[in-house]
Design an enzyme around this catalytic site. Structure first.
Site, mmCIF file in Angstrom:
data_model
loop_
_atom_site.group_PDB
_atom_site.id
_atom_site.type_symbol
_atom_site.label_atom_id
_atom_site.label_comp_id
_atom_site.label_asym_id
_atom_site.label_seq_id
_atom_site.Cartn_x
_atom_site.Cartn_y
_atom_site.Cartn_z
ATOM 1 N N GLY A 13 -23.628 -14.396 53.797
ATOM 2 C CA GLY A 13 -24.222 -13.368 54.666
ATOM 3 C C GLY A 13 -23.136 -12.607 55.412
ATOM 4 C CE1 TYR A 152 -33.617 -14.539 62.439
ATOM 5 C CE2 TYR A 152 -34.110 -12.873 64.095
ATOM 6 C CZ TYR A 152 -33.187 -13.637 63.403
ATOM 7 O OH TYR A 152 -31.849 -13.490 63.676
#
Ligand code: SER
Length: 350
Positions: A13, A152
């Site tokens: 990422g 999230y």
């Protein structure tokens, strides 16, 4: 800091790349990296494992094979991705984190030395009921408005609490002598802007997307309104904060959770910064109601005085220098934009 061994999950990422670059330049740390997709750029510098944080056998195997001093648990599904598949997000963000916490706990126990467990939390753990409330609240500290509105944000807030639990009271009835718990540390990151990569599946993505599109000469339709405001940070500051808190003396940390801030900026102000350098950029606004609602539930600015006081957190960039000194030069290199194509005034830092 020699002979340290770290595990980085979500290594492929944006933050993973930044962290690996930093640690491999420093050259003092053995880096074990885990991701579902290979990291091409850093094959030589890391011991890479292709795999999933949901694979408990793999995580336990890593725990048997290495003795980690620090775990940077970066893997996760961001806010927009999480709203598209909330149950998957819950699984990855919660069950995956639990697998890592368990492994870190077992290692801490065996070695009698706490594994430092770094967890990137987020401004998405905050939640305002209305835009009026957001505007009125201004800069917020760590203790209020903890009403996340996305899967999230809810997952991240839960793991903040679970990590604190693992580090303070997990196995409270265990009478094993010398019970050692993990050393859990967490920062709530604002939106991140990197010159080297683009985020995917986040809701603060309009910031970096606007700049990268302009550098490539592509039109960009921004999915929030011009006045939408969030705290943002340049990637080098985020890496600096992560390394600083992970290496801070335990005795200075009065909390397991810290806000960190750099600059607060509206979407229109991002457009203005971009226009200073790419005067031909075509940026328009076409708000997406669902994504706008998510951003409107997040703070426009954060009070990071706790981090400043405890571990001397200080951003190296402000709104102007983040663009002038980091984002624009880096993005120009990335897309091989020649200086002659960029507005002259911006080159002298106007
Ligand atoms: N960047 C994250 C997101 O947009 C928020 O922390 O989901």
């Amino acid at each position: 800091m020699t002979n340290q061994c770290v595990l980085i999950t979500g290594a492929n990422g944006e933050i993973g790349h930044g962290l690996i670059r930093f640690l491999s330049r420093e050259g003092l740390t053995k880096i074990v990296a885990l991701d579902r997709s290979p990291i091409d750029d850093y094959q030589k510098e890391v011991e890479f494992y292709k795999g999933d944080i949901l694979d408990r056998n793999l995580i336990d195997e890593l725990g048997r094979r290495y003795q980690f001093d620090t775990i940077f648990h970066l893997a996760g599904i961001l806010s927009t991705g999480g709203e598209r598949d909330p149950l998957l997000a819950h699984n990855v963000n919660v069950e995956g984190s639990l697998n890592l916490l368990n492994m870190a706990d077992a290692q801490s126990m065996q070695r009698g030395k706490p594994v430092v467990f770094f967890f990137p939390s987020t401004i998405a753990i905050y939640g305002f009921e209305s835009l009026e409330q957001k505007v009125k609240a201004g800069k917020i500290n760590e203790d209020n408005y903890l009403h996340a509105t996305t899967m999230y944000g809810i997952n991240k807030l839960y793991i903040e609490n679970l990590g604190r639990y693992f580090s303070q009271t997990y196995k409270r009835f265990d009478t094993t002598p010398g019970l050692t718990r993990i050393d859990f540390r967490c920062i709530r990151l604002p939106g991140i802007m990197s010159a080297d990569s683009l985020p995917s599946g986040g809701t603060s993505d309009y910031g970096p997307e606007m700049i990268h599109a302009a550098a490539q000469g592509k039109p960009y339709e921004c999915f929030v309104t011009p006045e939408t405001r969030l705290p943002f940070m340049a990637m080098p500051d985020a890496i600096d904060a992560i390394i600083s808190i992970a290496r801070a003396k335990k005795s200075v940390l009065s909390s397991t959770v810290y806000n960190i801030g750099s600059f607060s900026i509206s979407a229109e102000e991002i457009r203005q910064e971009v226009m200073k350098y790419f005067s031909a950029a075509q940026i328009s606004f076409k708000p997406n109601p669902q994504r706008l609602a998510i951003v409107n539930s997040w703070p426009g600015d954060v009070d990071d005085s706790r981090a400043r006081r405890d571990w001397a957190w200080k951003s190296d960039f402000d709104r102007v220098s983040a663009f002038r000194d980091y984002l624009i030069p880096g993005i120009m290199r990335r897309y091989s934009v020649s200086a002659s194509k960029v507005s002259l005034t911006s080159c002298v830092g106007a």
